[in-house]
Write an enzyme that holds these catalytic residues in place. Structure first.
Site, mmCIF file in Angstrom:
data_model
loop_
_atom_site.group_PDB
_atom_site.id
_atom_site.type_symbol
_atom_site.label_atom_id
_atom_site.label_comp_id
_atom_site.label_asym_id
_atom_site.label_seq_id
_atom_site.Cartn_x
_atom_site.Cartn_y
_atom_site.Cartn_z
ATOM 1 N N TYR A 138 37.378 36.210 16.522
ATOM 2 C CA TYR A 138 35.459 35.841 16.240
ATOM 3 C C TYR A 138 34.705 36.158 17.364
ATOM 4 O O TYR A 138 34.460 36.143 17.900
ATOM 5 C CB TYR A 138 36.066 34.957 15.754
ATOM 6 N N LYS A 166 36.758 39.758 13.507
ATOM 7 C CA LYS A 166 35.484 39.163 12.921
ATOM 8 C C LYS A 166 34.369 39.601 13.489
ATOM 9 O O LYS A 166 33.688 38.875 14.421
ATOM 10 C CB LYS A 166 35.620 37.257 12.662
#
Length: 293
Positions: A138, A166
């Site tokens: 992320y 992400k």
């Protein structure tokens, strides 16, 4: 492009709380089933930022993974957010999530301590090796304080368990460079960035508004994949007020307000967050209604 093993449409699920502020596991099961069966999610992410993970205990996190996996079974994957600013604790959460039945892991950049890039690479490689589960990184520097630089991501792509990103870095050129150089599956980390990122090779979205827009977002992705860019753009523009409106304030606040508006309340929030104001809730409810969601 290979089919992403964790799916294309993933919602970062809010954590329901009961009237005493405890985690409402029964409601979590119901919400997860709703996301999969009604909103067509390929996977559900629990214990992310939108799940108020900074406020839940390790035991609560494990229970959420367990009951959500129980609720969705083989119909969808369950990702567990495991990222902290402590490598050792992150490894513990990885192993706990694996034991609880998670299908994949999401690990955020260690925050606050601002480790340099070589330390970030070592952290992610160590964490990714703690289990056999696929891991998505992320990348969200405006919260974590550090980007995962393109060169670091290209190095990390060599780890067999690191399969995706992400992407909430807001640097589309860097994202394009990493996608061109690796097989990492990129997911939009901001709902409104989905179509632009699909255009340079992303595979899908880890969404927030997809609590409501999941079914239509699935149609957008399908249109893009079959080469119907005009239809994808049409759906994107129709959903853009929803994609942006969910972030009028902290996303979890708006999601919980929107779910209540739709007759599916999931309780309050844990401090320091607080419920959306009446005006914020009313405005977002009107956006959902206008989009026929």
């Amino acid at each position: 492009m290979t089919e992403p093993i964790l799916g294309r449409l993933i919602t970062a699920m809010v954590t329901p709380f009961d009237e005493e502020g405890g985690v409402d596991l029964a409601r979590a099961e119901q919400l997860a089933a709703r996301l999969v069966d009604e909103q067509l999610n390929d996977a559900v992410l629990v214990n992310g930022t939108t799940g108020e993970a900074p406020t839940t205990t390790d035991r609560e996190k494990a229970e959420l993974v367990r009951v959500v996996k129980q609720a969705v079974g083989d119909r969808a994957n369950v990702l567990a957010g495991v990222g902290t600013f402590d490598t050792h604790h992150t490894i513990e959460l990885c192993r706990q999530a694996a034991q609880a039945g998670a299908d994949g892991l999401l690990t955020v950049t260690p925050y606050y301590s601002l480790p340099p890039q070589d330390a970030l690479v070592e952290h992610f490689q160590t964490v990714a090796g703690a289990t056999d589960l696929p891991m998505v990184l992320y990348d969200i520097p405006h919260r974590a304080g550090r980007p995962i630089e393109a060169a670091s991501l290209i190095t990390l792509a060599e780890h067999p368990n690191i399969i995706g990103v992400k992407d909430a870095k807001n640097d589309i050129v860097a994202s394009a460079q990493v996608m061109a150089a690796t097989d990492l599956h990129y997911y939009a980390g901001d709902d409104a960035k989905l179509l632009p990122l699909l255009g340079i090779g992303a595979v899908g979205v880890v969404g927030t508004s997809t609590h409501f827009s999941g079914r239509r977002t699935a149609e957008l992705i399908e249109a893009w994949l079959r080469g119907d860019a005009a239809e994808a753009l049409r759906i994107y523009r129709a959903l853009l007020p929803v994609y942006t409106g969910v972030f009028a304030t902290q996303g979890v606040m708006m999601v919980k307000a929107g779910l209540a508006h739709q007759g599916f309340p999931v309780g309050g929030l844990r401090g320091p967050l607080r419920p959306a104001s009446e005006q914020q809730a009313r405005t977002f409810g009107a956006i959902l209604d206008a989009a026929d969601l």
